[in-house]
Design an enzyme around this catalytic site. Sequence first.
Site, short mmCIF file in Angstrom:
data_model
loop_
_atom_site.label_atom_id
_atom_site.label_comp_id
_atom_site.label_asym_id
_atom_site.label_seq_id
_atom_site.Cartn_x
_atom_site.Cartn_y
_atom_site.Cartn_z
N THR A 1 0.86 -1.19 0.00
CA THR A 1 0.00 0.00 0.00
C THR A 1 0.90 1.24 0.00
O THR A 1 0.94 1.98 0.98
CB THR A 1 -0.90 0.02 1.25
N CYS B 1 7.58 1.83 5.83
CA CYS B 1 6.29 2.16 6.44
C CYS B 1 6.19 3.46 7.21
O CYS B 1 5.18 4.14 7.10
CB CYS B 1 5.86 1.00 7.33
N1 LIG Z 1 7.29 -4.49 5.75
C1 LIG Z 1 6.90 -4.50 7.02
O1 LIG Z 1 7.70 -4.74 7.91
C2 LIG Z 1 5.48 -4.24 7.39
C3 LIG Z 1 4.54 -3.92 6.44
N2 LIG Z 1 3.23 -3.70 6.79
C4 LIG Z 1 2.21 -3.45 5.78
O2 LIG Z 1 1.92 -4.68 5.10
C5 LIG Z 1 1.61 -4.45 3.73
C6 LIG Z 1 2.53 -5.27 2.86
O3 LIG Z 1 3.85 -4.85 3.07
P1 LIG Z 1 5.08 -5.70 2.54
O4 LIG Z 1 4.87 -7.13 2.83
O5 LIG Z 1 6.29 -5.03 3.10
O6 LIG Z 1 4.97 -5.44 0.97
P2 LIG Z 1 5.73 -6.21 -0.21
O7 LIG Z 1 5.83 -5.25 -1.32
O8 LIG Z 1 6.96 -6.85 0.32
O9 LIG Z 1 4.74 -7.39 -0.61
C7 LIG Z 1 3.52 -7.20 -1.21
C8 LIG Z 1 3.28 -8.33 -2.20
O10 LIG Z 1 1.95 -8.24 -2.70
C9 LIG Z 1 1.94 -8.70 -4.03
N3 LIG Z 1 0.74 -8.23 -4.73
C10 LIG Z 1 0.39 -6.96 -5.03
N4 LIG Z 1 -0.79 -6.93 -5.66
C11 LIG Z 1 -1.21 -8.21 -5.75
C12 LIG Z 1 -2.38 -8.83 -6.29
N5 LIG Z 1 -3.34 -8.10 -6.83
N6 LIG Z 1 -2.48 -10.16 -6.21
C13 LIG Z 1 -1.51 -10.91 -5.65
N7 LIG Z 1 -0.38 -10.38 -5.12
C14 LIG Z 1 -0.24 -9.05 -5.16
C15 LIG Z 1 3.22 -8.13 -4.60
O11 LIG Z 1 3.61 -8.84 -5.77
C16 LIG Z 1 4.19 -8.29 -3.43
O12 LIG Z 1 4.92 -9.49 -3.50
C17 LIG Z 1 1.73 -2.93 3.54
O13 LIG Z 1 0.47 -2.36 3.68
C18 LIG Z 1 2.63 -2.50 4.68
O14 LIG Z 1 2.36 -1.16 5.08
C19 LIG Z 1 2.82 -3.84 8.09
C20 LIG Z 1 3.71 -4.17 9.07
C21 LIG Z 1 5.10 -4.40 8.81
O1 LIG Z 2 4.43 -1.08 9.88
C1 LIG Z 2 5.58 -1.45 9.74
O2 LIG Z 2 6.13 -1.62 8.66
C2 LIG Z 2 6.46 -1.67 10.93
O3 LIG Z 2 7.26 -0.46 11.06
C3 LIG Z 2 8.24 -0.50 12.08
O4 LIG Z 2 9.14 -1.58 11.86
P1 LIG Z 2 10.38 -1.46 10.85
O5 LIG Z 2 10.22 -0.27 9.98
O6 LIG Z 2 10.53 -2.78 10.21
O7 LIG Z 2 11.66 -1.26 11.78
P2 LIG Z 2 11.93 -0.35 13.07
O8 LIG Z 2 12.71 -1.13 14.03
O9 LIG Z 2 10.72 0.31 13.57
O10 LIG Z 2 12.91 0.77 12.48
C4 LIG Z 2 12.44 1.75 11.58
C5 LIG Z 2 13.54 2.76 11.33
O11 LIG Z 2 13.77 3.56 12.49
C6 LIG Z 2 15.14 3.54 12.84
N1 LIG Z 2 15.24 3.66 14.31
C7 LIG Z 2 14.56 2.80 15.12
C8 LIG Z 2 14.61 2.93 16.48
C9 LIG Z 2 15.37 3.96 17.05
O12 LIG Z 2 15.46 4.14 18.29
N2 LIG Z 2 16.05 4.81 16.22
C10 LIG Z 2 15.98 4.69 14.86
O13 LIG Z 2 16.59 5.50 14.14
C11 LIG Z 2 15.65 2.22 12.30
O14 LIG Z 2 17.02 2.24 12.13
C12 LIG Z 2 14.89 2.14 11.00
O15 LIG Z 2 15.53 2.90 10.01
C13 LIG Z 2 7.54 -0.77 13.43
O16 LIG Z 2 8.54 -0.88 14.44
C14 LIG Z 2 6.69 -2.03 13.37
O17 LIG Z 2 5.99 -2.19 14.59
C15 LIG Z 2 5.70 -1.91 12.21
O18 LIG Z 2 4.94 -3.09 12.10
#
Ligand SMILES: NC(=O)C1=CN([C@@H]2O[C@H](COP(=O)(O)OP(=O)(O)OC[C@H]3O[C@@H](n4cnc5c(N)ncnc54)[C@H](O)[C@@H]3O)[C@@H](O)[C@H]2O)C=CC1
Ligand SMILES: O=C(O)[C@H]1O[C@H](OP(=O)(O)OP(=O)(O)OC[C@H]2O[C@@H](n3ccc(=O)[nH]c3=O)[C@H](O)[C@@H]2O)[C@H](O)[C@@H](O)[C@@H]1O
Length: 459
Positions: free
Chosen positions: A87, A271
Amino acid sequence: MKICCIGAGYVGGPTMAMIAHKCDDIQVTVVDINEKRIAAWNSDELPIFEPGLDDVVKHARGKNLFFTTEVDKGIREADIIFISVNTPTKTYGVGAGKAADLKYIELCARRIAEVAEDDKIVVEKSTLPVRTAESIRRILEGAGKSIKFQVLSNPEFLAEGTAVEDLEAPDRVLIGGEDSEAGDKAVQALVDVYAHWVPRERILTTNVWSSELSKLTANAFLAQRISSINAISELCEATGADVDQVAHAIGTDSRVGPKFLKSSVGFGGSCFQKDILNLVYLCEHFGLPEVAAYWEQVVHMNDHQKERFVKRIVRTLFNTVSGKKIAVLGFAFKKDTNDTRESPAIYVCRDLLREHAQVAIYDPKVNEESVLRDLEEVGTFEPDNGKRKHVSVYQDPYEAVKDAHAVVILTEWDEFRELDYQRIFDTMLKPAFIFDGRNILDLKELRKIGFEASGIGKP
Ligand SMILES: NC(=O)C1=CN([C@@H]2O[C@H](COP(=O)(O)OP(=O)(O)OC[C@H]3O[C@@H](n4cnc5c(N)ncnc54)[C@H](O)[C@@H]3O)[C@@H](O)[C@H]2O)C=CC1
Ligand SMILES: O=C(O)[C@H]1O[C@H](OP(=O)(O)OP(=O)(O)OC[C@H]2O[C@@H](n3ccc(=O)[nH]c3=O)[C@H](O)[C@@H]2O)[C@H](O)[C@@H](O)[C@@H]1O
């Protein structure tokens, strides 16, 4: 019980692997349109690097965990369908630069509406603007079928680099559902999945809107702490205070707490910025300009932190880095991940290249292809002949730093603490500068070796 997850990314892959690992009685199928990614999930070389993930995937894959491109089949067979697609921030049209681009979410909803043959629980796993569940419900019901859909919100809170531990022992699992008998039943079905391994008191249930909004708010609060301490880091540099000492002193107050107070070159990752901008856009949409401006400042401060870091490098190197080799250690947005999305390193390298520096990059987990792609996306290629500017990617940190004017630490990889800095000093041009953008090195020790060393918010 059968679960299907649409989207095999950083969230879909690990989350579903954990569910399969913990729930022998549930069949989990992760579907994606990206064939390369699915092939990687089915191979020994998983598409994402996460400590401990290989074991979790190997334990369940082929038994009750499957990765496939057969999206329709996955949807049709499932009782519960997670939507875990990307997203990103919209880059075009209304809301460009702030709003979340929901086209992939809508495509999933339409696909489900089209192929579903019986009742489904549809779960928002992606991070979404509050009230998206309403749009999904309308699309699902718009197909006019006689089957019933329940839309739940179940945002993911894992952080990259610690995804497996976060999934194994989450602080909480949040499930939002419709306030009705059918809604309660759907919520209970999802509670039962998590209750296989998460203590019941850690599974919070709310209404859908609270759940959707809690995710954006959680990320906004976390990022706000980083911007707050980074703002103070600039004041530390101006006054002789030490930001780590200040962070420790305030963090020991149990009301403040010690976590997320590590000053840095700026937060990165796919994110934080995206979700805050999404929150800002929502506030503007609902006519709340003061609230929008309040949160937008978190992103402004983060941009400022990255910019002032580069300015300081240029200023310290006698006001020019033109033609100088600058060794960049770390390109991932944090340690223990190969993810570079919105990594501060991208912007620091871009700005150094604009100053005509020769940037030499080393990261233990990010490959050359990713580095060059990221830098290309922010416009660092020569416009006239498409040739890349002075970027080189190294496999060995000691090669990267050889003959460099300065070393710049941009990711807090543990291995950077262990490097032989005397050896590095000996091979660098003098004066040898080191800029620690993560405050992981002992500046006093480096100065003893002869380095001109500086950190963030350090005297
Ligand atoms: N990356 C993270 O650590 C976190 C991400 N999120 C949220 O989770 C969601 C996903 O994030 P990521 O996993 O990082 O994204 P990503 O980009 O790694 O994975 C998304 C996947 O969805 C697939 N996709 C897209 N449209 C599709 C469709 N119509 N049918 C089937 N597959 C499709 C893409 O090919 C891709 O592999 C986002 O909304 C993000 O904000 C939430 C918490 C942590
Ligand atoms: O929605 C998401 O994608 C996720 O975003 C963050 O997780 P993430 O981005 O994977 O990693 P973080 O550990 O939060 O670090 C984010 C960034 O902040 C930086 N950071 C983190 C902590 C800190 O004290 N200082 C700092 O500069 C990290 O180096 C990194 O660049 C949140 O921590 C998760 O809870 C959430 O699910």
